[in-house]
Structure formats: C-alpha cells, structure tokens
Design an enzyme around this catalytic site. Structure first.
Site, PDB file in Angstrom:
ATOM      1  N   LYS A  38      23.502   2.408  14.587  1.00 51.73           N
ATOM      2  CA  LYS A  38      23.641   3.391  13.257  1.00 51.73           C
ATOM      3  C   LYS A  38      22.266   3.035  12.665  1.00 51.73           C
ATOM      4  CE  LYS A  38      25.398  -1.048  10.868  1.00 51.73           C
ATOM      5  NZ  LYS A  38      26.511  -1.368  10.016  1.00 51.73           N
ATOM      6  N   TYR A 261      -5.308  -6.545  -6.191  1.00 51.18           N
ATOM      7  CA  TYR A 261      -4.746  -6.335  -7.785  1.00 51.18           C
ATOM      8  C   TYR A 261      -4.430  -7.559  -8.293  1.00 51.18           C
ATOM      9  CZ  TYR A 261      -4.296  -1.149  -6.667  1.00 51.18           C
ATOM     10  OH  TYR A 261      -4.812   0.101  -6.631  1.00 51.18           O
TER      11      TYR A 261
END
Length: 352
Positions: A38, A261
């Site tokens: 799946k 950052y």
C-alpha cells in the site's frame, strides 16, 4: 529506480526486496506471506516492489485502496490481492473489477461486496486495536451474515496494536489479542471452512511464531526496516532504499559565524561547510535541523543549521578535503558507515 533529478536520487534495491520477502516467508513457515504494498509500496514503487516480493516468495499482496489494486492489475500482476481499507460507493465495484478481495466487518459491507461481485471477503475482528473491525462477540453473527448472502469468506483477520513493543506495560498485549482472536476462530472457520486466519504484521511475524496462523501480512520489514526501531541486520533484513545527493558548494566559515535561517547554528571553530541541494521539499524533514548526520567520504558528518526547502548544510570539519560534486549519502551506506531509516526516525521521534 531513481528520483526525477540528479540532485536528490532515491535508489531502490529490488534484490533486497526479494531477499527480505524470502526471509519473511521462511520465518512464517507454513503460513503464506502477504506483501503489503500500500501507499506506493511505502514510497518504493508499488509495481516493481510487488513483482520482486512475489519473486521472493510472497503468495499474496495487500493494498489499502481499490485504485492500488487496479494499478497492480494494469501492470499484469496476478495472484490474490487483499484491499485492506474501507470502501465506499463505486470503490466496491472497482475492487471487484480488479479481482481484489475486500475486508468487511458489518452487514452493510457484506451487502456492498455481494452487489459488486467481489471474489472474496476477509472478516475483520477488532481484538484490541480500536480501529476497523467487528467486536469479537459478534464474530459468529458476522460469519452467518456472510453465509446468508452467499458471500465467499476468503479470510478472517485481526490487527495487533502493540506487536512492536517488546518491553513496558504493553508488551503482553499482543498475546492478549491473539488469545481473543483464537477464541473466536472456531465459530468462524465452522461457518467458513477454508478461510485463511491472519493477524501478524511485521513485528509479530518476527517476534511471535504463534501469531503466524495461515498468513502473515508484512509491510515495514519487507522494505528492510526493523519494526522494533533497532538495526534491521539483527533480523537479517536488508534496507531497500538509499538516498544520495552531492556537495553543491564547499566553503569556509570562521568561529562564531552562523549557518542558515534563524542562526540556529554557530561554528564552534573555523571549519568547512558543505551545502547539499536537498531540503524539506524533498522529504528531508525540517525537524532534522541540527540533529541528523550524513555520509561524506565514508564518514559521518553533522547536519548543521536549519533545514531549508531545498538546501541543507553539513559541517565537514576543519581538515576536510571534500570538494563540490562529491557524493553525499543521506540514507544508506558509504564506505564502512551507514545511515539507517531508524537513525533518522529516532531523531524525529517517529517510525522508520
């Protein structure tokens, strides 16, 4: 198989899939192995992985949706396919059209399965997972309802909630669930002779032989990850996926200069920083900022600074000799070192 660009390449080792399927099939003994493919085979590619798993010894495939069953059939893959997830509306007919066996736990599902003409149903009991399934005390009535509708019962099943927990207060719950399921089996099999009894996921398959019954359903172990969060080699499993990139730039930074950052990392000494063109847009989670490692030149180096959308930084060390273009391994092996999915998962407080 690789990604769309050279900057972030995921390599899927189908020989490892075949190896893991063969190992799990041997572990299951006389029980059939259902390979769970799946979610695009856990992101590894449903069609090639399904073929490799069958070549390795799987006797069935399991998916979550009717569309996933259709994808396998469109690729020419035969054999039993079980659709594990709930279906609605036209999905019943789509599952039937793909020759998919479906999971039912109530009369409405049995009615839909009969109307769609599915080749078989698997009756699911909730023995403690608290998700899909009928209550154990309703097992006989559910089997009677299937018989009354002329629906073929291909299997009876349950799902373990804590099979991966070998210590702590939940360690024994697998056996509690197994006792409940086994107690319900005589009533089910009397009404549905020939139905496969199945309960074990990857963890139960590796941990508890008594749970193997007629079939086991293995997902995460098929992909070479330990369901217990440890080293897959402890169980003879081979990781299937590796993830590679390269150094886009190598630059010097001075002591106390920041990287990335928010200035979340400042160099403790002068060092070389390698910039890698991979980031959270590629699936390298932002939560790995200042917490993970990668492989360069066969050695572990730390990820430093905040993970950006398409860039990360590595501290290569003050004596680094690497240059732009050199390979970086984010997941997998290089030289004698390895970065496992389990390593990254622990740093994110999640599963492999």
């Amino acid at each position: 198989m690789s990604g769309a660009t050279d900057r972030a390449v995921a390599v899927v080792d189908l020989a490892a899939v075949r190896h893991n399927a063969a190992l799990l099939a041997r572990t299951a003994g006389r029980a059939r192995l259902a390979a769970v493919v799946k979610a695009d085979a856990y992101g590894h590619g449903a069609v090639p992985v399904a073929r490799a798993a069958l070549e390795g010894g799987a006797g069935s495939l399991a998916v979550a949706t009717a569309a996933e069953a259709e994808e396998l059939r469109a690729a020419g893959i035969g054999g039993p396919v079980v659709v594990l997830g709930p279906l609605t509306g036209p999905e019943w007919a789509r599952a039937a059209g793909a020759g998919g066996e479906v999971v039912c736990w109530d009369a409405a599902g049995l009615d839909a399965a009969r109307a769609a003409g599915v080749p078989g149903v698997h009756l699911e009991l909730d023995t403690g997972m608290g998700r899909l399934g009928a209550r154990v005390e309703d097992a006989a009535a559910l089997a009677d309802a299937a018989a009354a509708r002329g629906v073929r019962v291909a299997g009876v099943m349950t799902h373990f909630a804590t099979a991966d927990e070998t210590e702590g207060p939940n360690a024994g719950f697998l056996r509690e669930q197994l006792v409940r399921f086994r107690a319900a089996l005589p009533a089910l099999t009397a009404r549905a002779p020939g139905a496969l009894a199945h309960a074990a996921n990857s963890a139960a398959t590796l941990r508890e032989p008594a749970s193997h019954l007629d079939m086991v359903r293995c997902g995460i172990a098929l992909y070479g990850c330990s369901p217990f969060g440890g080293d897959p080699a402890d169980h003879g499993l081979r990781p299937v996926m590796s993830w590679r990139s390269y150094l886009g730039q190598v630059k010097q930074v001075r002591s106390r200069e920041s990287v990335g950052y928010g200035r979340t990392h400042r160099a403790a000494r002068g060092t070389w920083i390698g910039i890698v063109p991979v980031g959270y847009a590629d699936g390298y989670a932002r939560s790995l900022s200042n917490r993970a490692e990668a492989l360069v030149g066969g050695r572990r180096v730390p990820v430093v600074g905040t993970v950006s959308m398409d860039l990360i930084a590595l501290d290569l060390g003050p004596e680094a000799t690497e240059r732009a273009g050199d390979e970086v391994v984010l997941l997998g092996a290089q030289g004698g070192e390895r970065i496992l999915a389990e390593d990254l998962a622990r740093r994110r407080a999640t599963i492999a």
